[in-house]
Motif scaffolding. Structure first.
Motif, short mmCIF file in Angstrom:
data_model
loop_
_atom_site.label_atom_id
_atom_site.label_comp_id
_atom_site.label_asym_id
_atom_site.label_seq_id
_atom_site.Cartn_x
_atom_site.Cartn_y
_atom_site.Cartn_z
N PRO A 175 7.33 68.24 56.79
CA PRO A 175 6.38 68.43 57.89
C PRO A 175 5.17 67.51 57.71
N GLY A 176 4.58 67.08 58.81
CA GLY A 176 3.45 66.16 58.76
C GLY A 176 2.26 66.70 58.00
N LYS A 177 2.06 68.01 58.03
CA LYS A 177 0.91 68.58 57.31
C LYS A 177 1.11 68.54 55.80
N ASP B 272 1.93 60.55 64.45
CA ASP B 272 0.90 61.54 64.75
C ASP B 272 -0.48 60.90 64.92
N ALA B 273 -0.56 59.57 64.84
CA ALA B 273 -1.82 58.81 64.93
C ALA B 273 -2.87 59.34 63.94
N PRO B 274 -2.56 59.28 62.65
CA PRO B 274 -3.52 59.79 61.66
C PRO B 274 -4.66 58.79 61.44
N GLU B 275 -5.69 59.29 60.79
CA GLU B 275 -6.83 58.44 60.44
C GLU B 275 -6.52 57.74 59.11
N VAL B 276 -6.50 56.41 59.12
CA VAL B 276 -6.20 55.63 57.93
C VAL B 276 -7.51 55.30 57.22
#
Length: 167
Positions: free
Chosen positions: A68-70, A92-96
Motif C-alpha cells: 500500500p502507498g502509505k 499518488d503525486a507525492p512530495e519529493v
C-alpha cells in the motif's frame, strides 16, 4: 651457550693479581626461541574479518506482493551524492524531498516518526544511472544503523524518473 674465558695477566712481582675474565654469550638459542614464538603468535592470531551484510533477495519466479502507498518510502540515489525521498508511489503525486547520505540527512528521515511509527513500512531503494556504488553501500549502511528491517533494492522506473524531473 655461555663461555667464560680466562686470561692470565703476567705481572711483575710476587703478588697475586685478579684475573680478568672474558664473557661470551651465544645468542643462537635466543634467536631460535624468538622466531618460534613469533611464528606461533602469527599463525594462531585471528585477523580482523570483513564485515558483511547479508541481503536476501527474492527469486524472479516469486509473486509480487503489492505494498500500500502509505507503507512505502522510496529512496532514490542520484549523482553527486544527492538523495531524494518520498512516501507513497509516483502515481499518488507525492512530495519529493532532497537530502544527503550524512547523519543529519537520510538517517534522520529513517529515524523519524513517520518511519518508526509505521511497523509495516517498506523502504524501496532505487538508484539512477548517475549514482555510484558507494552511494548504495552508504544507503544500506544507514538502513542497518537505523535498524530498518524491511527494505528492497528496486529498479528505477519511468514513473520515478518523471517524478524526479518535475521536481
Amino acid at each position: 651457550m655461555a663461555q667464560l674465558q680466562e686470561k692470565k695477566n703476567p705481572g711483575k712481582g710476587s703478588g697475586k693479581r685478579a684475573r680478568s675474565r672474558g664473557f661470551h654469550l651465544d645468542m643462537t638459542p635466543m634467536v631460535d626461541l624468538a622466531s618460534l614464538l613469533l611464528t606461533f603468535f602469527i599463525l594462531t592470531t585471528t585477523f580482523a574479518r570483513l564485515q558483511t551484510m547479508e541481503i536476501n533477495m527474492p527469486t524472479a519466479q516469486g509473486p509480487d506482493t503489492p505494498i500500500p502507498g502509505k507503507n512505502a518510502l522510496n529512496i532514490v540515489l542520484d549523482g553527486e551524492d544527492k538523495v531524494y525521498y518520498y512516501f507513497g508511489f509516483p502515481g499518488d503525486a507525492p512530495e519529493v524531498k532532497q537530502t544527503d547520505l550524512s547523519t543529519t540527512g537520510i538517517r534522520q528521515v529513517l529515524l523519524g516518526e513517520q518511519v518508526k511509527g509505521n511497523p509495516n513500512l517498506v523502504v524501496l531503494v532505487k538508484a539512477t544511472a548517475g549514482s555510484r556504488f558507494k552511494n548504495l553501500v552508504d544507503a544500506l549502511d544507514e538502513l542497518k544503523i537505523t535498524d530498518t528491517r524491511k527494505y528492497a533494492l528496486v529498479e528505477l522506473r519511468e514513473e520515478d524518473r518523471a517524478l524526479l524531473a518535475t521536481r
